[in-house]
Design a protein around this motif. Sequence first.
Motif, mmCIF file in Angstrom:
data_model
loop_
_atom_site.group_PDB
_atom_site.id
_atom_site.type_symbol
_atom_site.label_atom_id
_atom_site.label_comp_id
_atom_site.label_asym_id
_atom_site.label_seq_id
_atom_site.Cartn_x
_atom_site.Cartn_y
_atom_site.Cartn_z
ATOM 1 N N ALA A 119 0.798 -1.232 0.000
ATOM 2 C CA ALA A 119 0.000 0.000 0.000
ATOM 3 C C ALA A 119 0.835 1.290 0.000
ATOM 4 N N PRO A 120 1.934 1.368 0.793
ATOM 5 C CA PRO A 120 2.694 2.625 0.802
ATOM 6 C C PRO A 120 3.178 3.049 -0.578
ATOM 7 N N MET A 121 3.438 2.091 -1.456
ATOM 8 C CA MET A 121 3.863 2.437 -2.825
ATOM 9 C C MET A 121 2.797 3.275 -3.526
ATOM 10 N N TYR A 122 1.545 3.006 -3.174
ATOM 11 C CA TYR A 122 0.432 3.680 -3.858
ATOM 12 C C TYR A 122 0.010 4.967 -3.145
ATOM 13 N N TYR A 123 0.069 5.015 -1.823
ATOM 14 C CA TYR A 123 -0.359 6.250 -1.164
ATOM 15 C C TYR A 123 0.776 7.277 -1.041
ATOM 16 N N GLN A 180 1.986 8.110 7.946
ATOM 17 C CA GLN A 180 3.001 7.812 6.923
ATOM 18 C C GLN A 180 2.807 8.469 5.564
ATOM 19 N N ALA A 181 1.613 8.968 5.280
ATOM 20 C CA ALA A 181 1.408 9.583 3.956
ATOM 21 C C ALA A 181 1.849 11.035 4.018
ATOM 22 N N SER A 182 1.728 11.739 2.887
ATOM 23 C CA SER A 182 2.088 13.155 2.852
ATOM 24 C C SER A 182 1.249 13.929 3.877
ATOM 25 N N PRO A 183 1.878 14.880 4.601
ATOM 26 C CA PRO A 183 1.110 15.599 5.633
ATOM 27 C C PRO A 183 -0.046 16.419 5.051
ATOM 28 N N ASN A 184 0.019 16.744 3.747
ATOM 29 C CA ASN A 184 -1.062 17.539 3.132
ATOM 30 C C ASN A 184 -2.165 16.695 2.514
ATOM 31 N N ILE A 185 -2.070 15.388 2.663
ATOM 32 C CA ILE A 185 -3.053 14.532 1.991
ATOM 33 C C ILE A 185 -4.472 14.842 2.491
ATOM 34 N N VAL A 186 -5.420 14.883 1.544
ATOM 35 C CA VAL A 186 -6.832 15.039 1.922
ATOM 36 C C VAL A 186 -7.410 13.628 2.018
#
Length: 188
Positions: free
Chosen positions: A85-89, A120-126
């Motif tokens: 999953a991390p590869m995709y998010y 773990q994802a970008s801090p700006n992710i919606v």
Amino acid sequence: MASRGSTRANGVSQTKICQFKLVLLGDMAVGKSSLVLRFVKGQFDEFQETTIGAAFLAQSVCLDDTTVKFEIWDTAGQERYHSLAPMYYRGAQAAIVVFDITKPETFDRAKAWVKELQRQASPNIVIALAGNKSDLSEKRMVEFEEAQAYAEDTGLLFMETSAKTAMNQRKCPNQMPKTQLMLPATEV
Ligand SMILES: Nc1nc2c(ncn2[C@@H]2O[C@H](COP(=O)(O)OP(=O)(O)OP(=O)(O)O)[C@@H](O)[C@H]2O)c(=O)[nH]1
Ligand SMILES: [Mg+2]
């Protein structure tokens, strides 16, 4: 978000183009692929096959004066694919975390995905939470108010959807670039 646009000599601005990476996450069989199929092709399949690894689809949508090119990663919900999953998010501007309103364990799994994204994802992710299969209201096990309260506490967009009846299937993806681009939050 990668965006480009231009202004002609007479000052009239031309359509901006934005690429928007969107990932769908959630337990198996909650309807991730069905929501994507509905969004991209306007179709629904009662016998939608389980996703292996992940699937990629693209869709362009005009939102106000902006053409948003969605790059959609539809991930596999089976546990054995979790580590992919991390590869995709990674680098995604937005994530839709899907659960099935008739299966409370999928709501718990959705909460775990939200935690992982927030860590773990970008801090700006919606992040949006979608309670799918709203057409099966007679089998409902997760109350709308419960999911809405969780989403509010956690700072997520929330809506119930049905890939089968097409309820809210556009509203969710279309609202996300509006949130990021600060476009007016009109009905989509
Ligand atoms: N009634 C109803 N059935 C749905 C809805 N969305 C999906 N389904 C059905 O639920 C089953 C699973 O849908 P998928 O879209 O394959 O689910 P998924 O989340 O992509 O599953 P994985 O790829 O295994 O992670 C299929 O039989 C779909 O037809 C919905 O909104 N309402
Ligand atoms: Mg799938």
